[in-house]
Structure formats: C-alpha cells, structure tokens
Design a protein around this motif. Sequence first.
Motif, mmCIF file in Angstrom:
data_model
loop_
_atom_site.group_PDB
_atom_site.id
_atom_site.type_symbol
_atom_site.label_atom_id
_atom_site.label_comp_id
_atom_site.label_asym_id
_atom_site.label_seq_id
_atom_site.Cartn_x
_atom_site.Cartn_y
_atom_site.Cartn_z
ATOM 1 N N ASN A 393 117.720 0.672 141.119
ATOM 2 C CA ASN A 393 118.630 0.127 140.107
ATOM 3 C C ASN A 393 119.285 -1.174 140.590
ATOM 4 O OD1 ASN A 393 120.019 0.874 137.450
ATOM 5 N ND2 ASN A 393 121.761 0.420 138.789
ATOM 6 N N ASP A 394 119.698 -1.184 141.845
ATOM 7 C CA ASP A 394 120.354 -2.382 142.382
ATOM 8 C C ASP A 394 119.373 -3.551 142.493
ATOM 9 O OD1 ASP A 394 122.697 -0.987 142.586
ATOM 10 O OD2 ASP A 394 122.461 -0.514 144.708
ATOM 11 N N ILE A 395 118.120 -3.258 142.860
ATOM 12 C CA ILE A 395 117.132 -4.342 142.955
ATOM 13 C C ILE A 395 116.823 -4.909 141.568
ATOM 14 C CG2 ILE A 395 114.753 -4.897 143.624
ATOM 15 C CD1 ILE A 395 115.012 -2.868 145.870
ATOM 16 N N SER A 396 116.790 -4.058 140.570
ATOM 17 C CA SER A 396 116.595 -4.550 139.196
ATOM 18 C C SER A 396 117.719 -5.502 138.808
ATOM 19 C CB SER A 396 116.540 -3.380 138.207
ATOM 20 O OG SER A 396 115.383 -2.596 138.413
ATOM 21 N N THR A 397 118.922 -5.170 139.204
ATOM 22 C CA THR A 397 120.063 -6.048 138.904
ATOM 23 C C THR A 397 119.901 -7.398 139.603
ATOM 24 O OG1 THR A 397 121.531 -4.136 138.652
ATOM 25 C CG2 THR A 397 122.574 -6.270 139.042
ATOM 26 N N LEU A 398 119.405 -7.380 140.849
ATOM 27 C CA LEU A 398 119.150 -8.644 141.555
ATOM 28 C C LEU A 398 118.105 -9.479 140.821
ATOM 29 C CD1 LEU A 398 119.067 -7.449 145.303
ATOM 30 C CD2 LEU A 398 120.944 -8.590 144.089
ATOM 31 N N TRP A 399 117.075 -8.794 140.281
ATOM 32 C CA TRP A 399 116.043 -9.499 139.518
ATOM 33 C C TRP A 399 116.664 -10.168 138.285
ATOM 34 C CZ3 TRP A 399 114.191 -9.631 134.564
ATOM 35 C CH2 TRP A 399 112.969 -10.286 134.362
ATOM 36 N N TYR A 400 117.506 -9.421 137.574
ATOM 37 C CA TYR A 400 118.112 -9.998 136.365
ATOM 38 C C TYR A 400 119.025 -11.177 136.711
ATOM 39 C CZ TYR A 400 120.665 -10.612 132.058
ATOM 40 O OH TYR A 400 121.218 -11.166 130.932
ATOM 41 N N ASP A 401 119.786 -11.034 137.774
ATOM 42 C CA ASP A 401 120.673 -12.135 138.178
ATOM 43 C C ASP A 401 119.865 -13.401 138.483
ATOM 44 O OD1 ASP A 401 122.817 -10.442 137.927
ATOM 45 O OD2 ASP A 401 123.004 -10.027 140.077
ATOM 46 N N ALA A 402 118.753 -13.233 139.207
ATOM 47 C CA ALA A 402 117.943 -14.401 139.587
ATOM 48 C C ALA A 402 117.262 -15.031 138.367
ATOM 49 C CB ALA A 402 116.892 -13.988 140.623
ATOM 50 N N THR A 403 116.725 -14.192 137.485
ATOM 51 C CA THR A 403 115.987 -14.737 136.337
ATOM 52 C C THR A 403 116.914 -15.320 135.277
ATOM 53 O OG1 THR A 403 115.903 -12.496 135.395
ATOM 54 C CG2 THR A 403 113.961 -13.262 136.630
ATOM 55 N N SER A 404 118.050 -14.712 135.052
ATOM 56 C CA SER A 404 118.966 -15.257 134.046
ATOM 57 C C SER A 404 119.513 -16.612 134.510
ATOM 58 C CB SER A 404 120.112 -14.282 133.760
ATOM 59 O OG SER A 404 120.829 -13.965 134.927
ATOM 60 N N GLU A 405 119.757 -16.737 135.820
ATOM 61 C CA GLU A 405 120.209 -18.031 136.342
ATOM 62 C C GLU A 405 119.098 -19.086 136.206
ATOM 63 O OE1 GLU A 405 121.557 -17.896 140.362
ATOM 64 O OE2 GLU A 405 121.946 -20.039 140.488
ATOM 65 N N ALA A 406 117.858 -18.673 136.466
ATOM 66 C CA ALA A 406 116.730 -19.602 136.335
ATOM 67 C C ALA A 406 116.564 -20.069 134.895
ATOM 68 C CB ALA A 406 115.445 -18.929 136.831
ATOM 69 N N ILE A 407 116.710 -19.154 133.948
ATOM 70 C CA ILE A 407 116.574 -19.523 132.535
ATOM 71 C C ILE A 407 117.686 -20.487 132.136
ATOM 72 C CG2 ILE A 407 116.752 -18.617 130.176
ATOM 73 C CD1 ILE A 407 115.302 -16.089 131.218
ATOM 74 N N ASP A 408 118.890 -20.215 132.573
ATOM 75 C CA ASP A 408 120.009 -21.113 132.252
ATOM 76 C C ASP A 408 119.771 -22.517 132.818
ATOM 77 O OD1 ASP A 408 121.415 -19.230 130.827
ATOM 78 O OD2 ASP A 408 122.624 -18.570 132.534
ATOM 79 N N LYS A 409 119.047 -22.583 133.956
ATOM 80 C CA LYS A 409 118.763 -23.889 134.589
ATOM 81 C C LYS A 409 117.448 -24.504 134.127
ATOM 82 C CE LYS A 409 121.266 -22.989 138.928
ATOM 83 N NZ LYS A 409 121.118 -22.796 140.395
ATOM 84 N N GLY A 410 116.723 -23.799 133.261
ATOM 85 C CA GLY A 410 115.444 -24.311 132.789
ATOM 86 C C GLY A 410 114.335 -24.204 133.814
ATOM 87 N N GLN A 411 114.447 -23.275 134.762
ATOM 88 C CA GLN A 411 113.459 -23.128 135.824
ATOM 89 C C GLN A 411 112.343 -22.157 135.427
ATOM 90 O OE1 GLN A 411 116.025 -21.879 139.058
ATOM 91 N NE2 GLN A 411 116.335 -23.993 139.749
ATOM 92 N N SER A 412 111.283 -22.142 136.246
ATOM 93 C CA SER A 412 110.115 -21.307 135.958
ATOM 94 C C SER A 412 110.261 -19.902 136.558
ATOM 95 C CB SER A 412 108.865 -21.963 136.554
ATOM 96 O OG SER A 412 108.941 -21.913 137.973
ATOM 97 N N TYR A 413 109.298 -19.044 136.216
ATOM 98 C CA TYR A 413 109.291 -17.685 136.767
ATOM 99 C C TYR A 413 109.094 -17.723 138.286
ATOM 100 C CZ TYR A 413 108.053 -12.762 137.403
ATOM 101 O OH TYR A 413 107.999 -11.450 137.820
ATOM 102 N N ASN A 414 108.228 -18.622 138.755
ATOM 103 C CA ASN A 414 108.013 -18.735 140.200
ATOM 104 C C ASN A 414 109.300 -19.138 140.926
ATOM 105 O OD1 ASN A 414 105.330 -18.000 140.042
ATOM 106 N ND2 ASN A 414 104.595 -20.124 139.862
ATOM 107 N N ASP A 415 110.055 -20.050 140.312
ATOM 108 C CA ASP A 415 111.343 -20.439 140.904
ATOM 109 C C ASP A 415 112.272 -19.211 140.981
ATOM 110 O OD1 ASP A 415 110.567 -23.094 141.111
ATOM 111 O OD2 ASP A 415 111.328 -23.588 139.108
ATOM 112 N N ALA A 416 112.285 -18.462 139.885
ATOM 113 C CA ALA A 416 113.158 -17.274 139.830
ATOM 114 C C ALA A 416 112.751 -16.252 140.887
ATOM 115 C CB ALA A 416 113.100 -16.656 138.437
#
Length: 434
Positions: A393-416
């Motif tokens: 559960n905690d690792i899933s939260t880390l994934w969401y934190d990284a990807t939501s920040e990447a989307i807000d910055k216009g970054q790619s999935y690889n960046d995330a």
Amino acid sequence: MKKRLNILFITLILTAVLAACSSDADNEGDNNGTDDKVSEDMSPEDFEGDLDIWTFFGDVELMAERFEEKYPNVNVNVEVFPGDQYQTKLMNAINSNTDVPDIFDLERSYMGKFINQEFVADLTELGADELVEDYIPYVKELGMGEDGSVRAISDHASPGAFWYHRDLAEEYLGTDDPEEVSEMVSDWDSIIELGQQVQDDSNGEVHLISHFGDVYNTEKNNPELWLEDNSLVIDDQWNEIFENMKSIRDLGIDAKLGYHSGGWGDALNEGGVIMFANPAWASFMVGNEDGEAEGKYGLAETPSGYYEGGTYRAMFNGSDNKALAYEFIKFIAGEEWQQYNLEETGNMPALQSLYEENADSFTHEFFGDQKVLETYYELLMDIPANRATENNNDISTLWYDATSEAIDKGQSYNDAMESFKASVQNNYPEIEVE
C-alpha cells in the motif's frame, strides 16, 4: 575482580528472569489457544465479564452497545484514540505488555504490518474459517496471514463507485439512469471521450470528473503486487494507468480538485463536476440539511471494481479473555449485526448473502429509489483478492506521488518511474530496485 563477578552474577540473574518471563509468555499463549473454544451449547446469557477494545473508529461503540444488549452479563469497554496516535499507542502497550486490550482494530492501509506478528491471535484455531466462508473474497483475503490462517476480521466491505449528480447527468449526458450512465463510463477511453463532450457542451464550466486521481483510486488494486523475492516489479498496467491519468489532465477533463479537498467537497455537494469515484462509507461528506440531498445522486459502476479503506478486528494473543473476545468477533461477523449496520449506517456488509437478501429492498436516501446493492455487489466481486502485505500500500502511494508530480510538470512515464524508483530505494533500502 569482585566487581566483574558481581556483573556476571547480575547477568545470570537477568538471564534467568527473562527466560522465566519467556516461558510464562509461551505458556500463556498455549493456554489461550484452542483450549478457549466455546461450547456451542452456551447462550449469550452464559457469557460474563469485561471485554476491552481499542480502536480509532467511533462506530465501534455502537457495536458494543448492540453486543451488550444481546449479552446482558458482559461489559464492553471501548477506548477510541485519534487515528494519528493509535498505532503508537497500541505498539507501546504491546511492547510493554501493559494494559493491552483483548481486541484491537487495524486500518486497511497498515494492517499488513501487524497481522503476521506473534502477538496477533490465530483465529482459525478458534473456528474463524467458518465465519468468513461466505465473505466477499477481497474482504476475507485481506484478513488472512501469510500462513493462510484468519488473523483479522472486518464487519463490512468498502466498495467504491461513481456518485453522480442526477441533474448534471441529465443535462450533459442525456440521461440520469444508472444503467445507461454505467454503460457510458464502462472504460477509460469512453470516459475521456465523454469528458471532452462535456467540456465542449458546457464551455468548460462543468467537468466530468473531479481529478485524474480517480483513475488511480479505481485501478490501483489490479496490477500485480510490487515485490517479488524482495525485488521491485513494475507491472505494465501501471503504464496504462499513467497514460489515462495524463490524457485526462492534458485534455482538460478533470476539475483539478484533489481528493477530499475543500473544493472537491464543494463540488460534491453543489455541482460543477458530474461524477466522483467515492467509497460507500462517504455519505458523511454530503450535507443533507432538510433532506436537500435526498435522491440527489445516482450510482454508476466504475471501469474496475475497487475499495477504499476498511477496519479489521484482531485479538491479542496474550489475552486471558479469548473466549469472550472471540464471541464478540463472531457477533460482528454474523448476519444480525451486519444487517443492522447496513440499515442503520449504510455500511456495506462483508457477507455475500446479505446482498442477495436485500437486493430488491435496500435503498439509500441520497440515491432515491435506486437499488444500490446490486451495483456494489458487481463491483465487489470484480476486486482482486490479495492478502495484506507490509509495504504494498505504501509503495503504491509512492507511485502516485511520483506520477502525479510528473503529470503536473508535463513529464513522461519514464521520468516518473525514475523518480518513483529513487523514492522506493530511499524509503526501503532493503528492497532491490533495478
């Protein structure tokens, strides 16, 4: 030399005392194991004494009241602690073996760190397999230990679904019928296309969904677990989840209202957003002064079945009150309490049988005459049944934190993913990350 002999003597004494304590604890565990099985001939009146329960969930007091009504010679002491202090309070009591309650609650998000510990009683030894035989599969599996024994039991399921404003659905989707709306939002491609239509028709004043986080919330249980032999494994489904989140943001389909934020609550109550991925227990977030929310919403199926939250009850292995504690757990796992809980609070049952028995009769005031149990049951049976793990559960939260920040910055999935992997490695140095 005399000083060294004194130290050696004290060490021997401490070793003997600790060995004795260990022996006592082992014996205590043995004495409170299968020997505590209760005779089926016992009636509720035959049980007597005090039962101590710790929780972070105020509704347990209602359970206690109902239990005491049925078991008139039992006194249930419920202590409710703030959620942010509860785990520390519980672990301090267990570590010091001081004032440990007979039963303690565990929240879904962290229960995987507890249920495989020796201080949690094996409920299978007391007959609990039979209690959860008819349970919704995911609810049952979450309470199982690594060895397949029942370690914790919940009295409810926590399914999520789309709650939608009926007036906005009628205006922008052309219907407020739950079956028709469910069909229109049955997959994320359809949702994205429908969201663009709503954008155009409302000149950007109304959004179909509140936030791209709805994709994550409804799909996060579907990918494989994060760890295999203590190595991080990233399922390809996460890439698809990211792309749907990103498309929703890039195309302006969401209202950019964070889950449970003030703006999100305003939109849920007042409009501006048509639908929200919301758990069944979220009705307290809706204002209903003078019945203003009665019949206001419809319930539609999300593309995948999902759940949010959940409270489980476990028993302290060192309790000298196991027979009575198990009787309480048996009570909350049974039809009598779960039927009452459904009618009184709207909490969804864990027992499958109650969905069938109430399918044609149960309604919730917010959803008018819609028979919501059928919708929830279909979604519940779609949820993968996985056991609670220590970190998933905690690792899933880390994934969401990284990807939501990447989307807000216009970054790619690889960046995330680069950011996500670094975060996992930083938080869990023992996990192998490639």
